[in-house]
Scaffold this active site. Structure first.
Site, short mmCIF file in Angstrom:
data_model
loop_
_atom_site.label_atom_id
_atom_site.label_comp_id
_atom_site.label_asym_id
_atom_site.label_seq_id
_atom_site.Cartn_x
_atom_site.Cartn_y
_atom_site.Cartn_z
N THR A 108 -11.61 10.29 21.61
CA THR A 108 -11.28 11.51 22.35
C THR A 108 -12.50 12.43 22.32
O THR A 108 -13.50 12.14 21.67
CB THR A 108 -10.12 12.28 21.68
OG1 THR A 108 -10.62 12.93 20.51
CG2 THR A 108 -8.98 11.36 21.28
N VAL A 162 -24.45 10.01 20.00
CA VAL A 162 -25.74 10.35 20.64
C VAL A 162 -26.30 9.06 21.22
O VAL A 162 -26.47 8.08 20.48
CB VAL A 162 -26.75 10.94 19.64
CG1 VAL A 162 -28.06 11.27 20.34
CG2 VAL A 162 -26.19 12.16 18.94
N GLY A 217 -17.83 11.52 39.60
CA GLY A 217 -17.28 11.61 38.23
C GLY A 217 -18.37 11.63 37.17
O GLY A 217 -18.10 11.33 36.01
N GLU A 220 -18.51 16.61 33.83
CA GLU A 220 -17.22 16.92 33.21
C GLU A 220 -16.32 17.53 34.28
O GLU A 220 -16.82 18.06 35.29
CB GLU A 220 -17.42 17.96 32.09
CG GLU A 220 -18.24 17.48 30.92
CD GLU A 220 -17.57 16.35 30.17
OE1 GLU A 220 -16.35 16.41 29.97
OE2 GLU A 220 -18.27 15.39 29.81
N ASP A 231 -22.68 19.94 26.23
CA ASP A 231 -22.60 18.64 25.56
C ASP A 231 -23.96 18.26 24.95
O ASP A 231 -24.03 17.65 23.89
CB ASP A 231 -22.15 17.58 26.56
CG ASP A 231 -21.44 16.44 25.86
OD1 ASP A 231 -20.55 16.72 25.02
OD2 ASP A 231 -21.79 15.27 26.12
N LYS A 235 -25.05 17.14 21.16
CA LYS A 235 -25.85 15.95 20.79
C LYS A 235 -27.05 16.36 19.95
O LYS A 235 -27.39 15.70 18.97
CB LYS A 235 -26.33 15.22 22.06
CG LYS A 235 -25.21 14.50 22.78
CD LYS A 235 -25.73 13.78 24.00
CE LYS A 235 -24.59 13.19 24.79
NZ LYS A 235 -24.97 12.65 26.09
N GLY A 347 -21.61 5.14 29.51
CA GLY A 347 -20.87 4.04 30.13
C GLY A 347 -19.81 3.58 29.16
O GLY A 347 -20.11 3.35 27.98
N1 LIG Z 1 -17.67 7.74 28.68
C1 LIG Z 1 -18.86 7.53 28.14
O1 LIG Z 1 -19.76 6.90 28.73
C2 LIG Z 1 -19.15 8.05 26.75
C3 LIG Z 1 -20.39 7.77 26.13
C4 LIG Z 1 -20.63 8.21 24.82
C5 LIG Z 1 -19.67 8.95 24.15
N2 LIG Z 1 -18.49 9.25 24.81
C6 LIG Z 1 -17.51 10.06 24.09
O2 LIG Z 1 -16.33 9.28 23.95
C7 LIG Z 1 -15.19 10.14 23.94
C8 LIG Z 1 -14.19 9.65 25.00
O3 LIG Z 1 -14.81 9.69 26.26
P1 LIG Z 1 -14.05 9.16 27.57
O4 LIG Z 1 -15.07 9.13 28.64
O5 LIG Z 1 -13.28 7.93 27.23
O6 LIG Z 1 -13.02 10.38 27.83
P2 LIG Z 1 -11.63 10.33 28.64
O7 LIG Z 1 -11.61 9.21 29.61
O8 LIG Z 1 -11.42 11.73 29.11
O9 LIG Z 1 -10.56 9.99 27.51
C9 LIG Z 1 -10.20 10.89 26.51
C10 LIG Z 1 -8.98 10.36 25.80
O10 LIG Z 1 -8.70 11.25 24.71
C11 LIG Z 1 -7.30 11.52 24.71
N3 LIG Z 1 -7.05 12.78 24.00
C12 LIG Z 1 -7.56 14.00 24.25
N4 LIG Z 1 -7.08 14.90 23.35
C13 LIG Z 1 -6.28 14.21 22.51
C14 LIG Z 1 -5.49 14.55 21.39
N5 LIG Z 1 -5.45 15.81 20.92
N6 LIG Z 1 -4.76 13.58 20.79
C15 LIG Z 1 -4.79 12.31 21.24
N7 LIG Z 1 -5.51 11.91 22.30
C16 LIG Z 1 -6.25 12.85 22.93
C17 LIG Z 1 -6.94 11.55 26.17
O11 LIG Z 1 -5.55 11.43 26.32
P3 LIG Z 1 -4.77 11.81 27.68
O12 LIG Z 1 -5.24 10.80 28.68
O13 LIG Z 1 -3.34 11.66 27.31
O14 LIG Z 1 -5.18 13.22 28.02
C18 LIG Z 1 -7.71 10.31 26.65
O15 LIG Z 1 -7.01 9.14 26.30
C19 LIG Z 1 -15.72 11.56 24.21
O16 LIG Z 1 -15.88 12.23 22.99
C20 LIG Z 1 -17.08 11.30 24.86
O17 LIG Z 1 -18.00 12.36 24.66
C21 LIG Z 1 -18.22 8.81 26.06
#
Ligand SMILES: NC(=O)c1ccc[n+]([C@@H]2O[C@H](COP(=O)([O-])OP(=O)(O)OC[C@H]3O[C@@H](n4cnc5c(N)ncnc54)[C@H](OP(=O)(O)O)[C@@H]3O)[C@@H](O)[C@H]2O)c1
Length: 381
Positions: A108, A162, A217, A220, A231, A235, A347
């Site tokens: 999350t 990071v 997309g 944010e 963000d 980092k 990704g």
């Molecule tokens: N995407 C990338 O490429 C990437 C790369 C590096 C790091 N990250 C990090 O990885 C994490 C997830 O990214 P993402 O892209 O997968 O985000 P996302 O698609 O927005 O998914 C976030 C997830 O967190 C859940 N969530 C939020 N608040 C919560 C809570 N209080 N309790 C339980 N579940 C909760 C959401 O649930 P709902 O759907 O029910 O709202 C959703 O399942 C973030 O911290 C991001 O910075 C992402």
């Protein structure tokens, strides 16, 4: 002749069970993590000696739990509406004595979940997280987490916070352990801002580039987060602290990417003409002088900053394709020829693969700890 592959080492012992609780189960990274877990489960048991069971999974909407382990890719069929008492009962069960080792996998970006880390770690639950919120809060909280992990011996891993799966934090920790002081770090670490810069250098207006990044997309949901570099500040805090700099969030100086970021998104329309003109002038200047704009996150003895920099167009930071991250680390021993680490910086699939690496490393540490405890108990009995 093509080279054949060495067989994976196979442990003589049966794989030891490790229970996982996945938070953020249906997000982009959480979904990719479940897919990867299903694909790799048997091979990880063979290679790493751990049998990863998805004991529970939840997000803001749903919750699922099975003592024998959930099928990672068939979660939708078993998720029930989320109930706080069920989640609290799960954690009470996991934190009770004599449980099999367990690990929370946080996919999350939630402050509320990050706030639980000290309690979870203190009770011996491991954590593997893609969520940078915990390490980017005030320094006292960062230290509280480190102390809780050190006191209980529970592993706390966050390599993907990071640079996604690029090994950056592990090498920084190794430098600290061998006493090689880090003097300075510079990095291009924002996928969304790199995308905007690429479009701006190719001649697009700021307003059009922003609209495109939003529609793809890449930003944010509140693009102000990207334009204010929120963000990126997080980092930089994680990086700087892992390199040994005692940095508070308010000590990072930030030049926002666009001045409209200071106002509410509803008011941006009134600022976009000025932003277009400002960026057109910057890009014209860069073209005339053989330079390129980059957004750099930097920390050294003088402080920490996020700043737009006009660099020579041949600089490795300036020639970086959008989506790639690059970090330059200057140390006591490597300052004339610094260390460079780079690769894809975001990704879901690559990030989930990095989270799985953290899960395996943390899981092996937990299993070794549990086996040592069992040996001590049987000697004492
Ligand atoms: N995407 C990338 O490429 C990437 C790369 C590096 C790091 N990250 C990090 O990885 C994490 C997830 O990214 P993402 O892209 O997968 O985000 P996302 O698609 O927005 O998914 C976030 C997830 O967190 C859940 N969530 C939020 N608040 C919560 C809570 N209080 N309790 C339980 N579940 C909760 C959401 O649930 P709902 O759907 O029910 O709202 C959703 O399942 C973030 O911290 C991001 O910075 C992402």
């Amino acid at each position: 002749m093509p080279l054949s592959r060495l067989p994976s080492p196979s442990g003589a012992r049966p794989a030891a069970r490790l229970d996982l609780v996945l938070v953020g189960a249906r997000g982009q990274v959480g979904t990719a993590f479940r897919r990867r877990l299903a694909e790799q489960h048997a091979a990880i048991a063979r290679r790493a000696g751990i049998d990863l069971r998805l004991l529970a999974a939840f997000d803001r909407r749903g919750f699922a739990y099975d003592l024998e382990g959930l099928a990672p890719t068939e979660l939708d069929a078993v998720l029930q509406p989320r109930r706080e008492d069920a989640i609290e009962a799960l954690f009470a069960h996991l934190q009770s004595p004599r449980q099999a080792p367990a690990l929370v996998v946080d996919c999350t970006a939630s402050d509320a979940i990050a706030a639980r880390y000290p309690e979870w770690l203190a009770s011996g639950l491991g954590i593997a997280t893609a969520n940078k919120r915990a390490n980017a809060r005030e320094l006292a909280f960062y230290r509280q987490i480190q102390r809780a992990a050190a006191a209980s011996g529970a592993p706390y891993r966050f390599e993907t916070t990071v640079g996604a799966a690029i090994p950056i934090l592990g090498p920084l920790r190794d430098l600290a352990l061998r006493g090689e002081g880090v003097r300075a770090i510079q990095g291009v670490l924002s996928g969304s801002l790199s995308f905007l810069l690429e479009r701006l250098h190719s001649g697009q207006r700021f307003s059009a580039a922003l609209a495109e990044a939003q529609s793809l997309g890449y930003t944010e949901p509140d693009a102000g987060e990207d334009l204010r570099a929120d963000d990126l500040v997080r980092k930089l805090l994680v990086l700087a602290r892992e390199a040994g700099f005692a940095l508070e969030p308010h000590e990072v100086s930030v030049t926002p990417f666009a001045e409209c970021a200071a106002s509410h998104p509803d008011q941006w329309a009134a600022h976009l003409d000025a932003e277009d003109a400002r960026w057109a002038a910057r890009i014209a200047h860069a073209k005339a002088s053989g330079t390129r704009w980059t957004i750099l996150a930097e920390v050294d003895a003088a402080g920490a900053r996020i700043a737009l920099r006009e660099l020579d167009a041949t600089s490795p930071f300036a020639t970086l394709p959008a989506g790639q991250n690059l970090v330059r680390i200057e140390t006591d021993l490597q300052h004339e020829r610094p260390l460079w680490l780079g690769g894809p910086g975001a990704g879901p699939d690559i990030t989930a693969a990095g989270v799985l690496s953290d899960v395996i490393a943390a899981g092996q540490a937990l299993v070794r700890g549990a086996q040592a405890d069992n040996r001590r108990r049987s000697v004492a009995a």
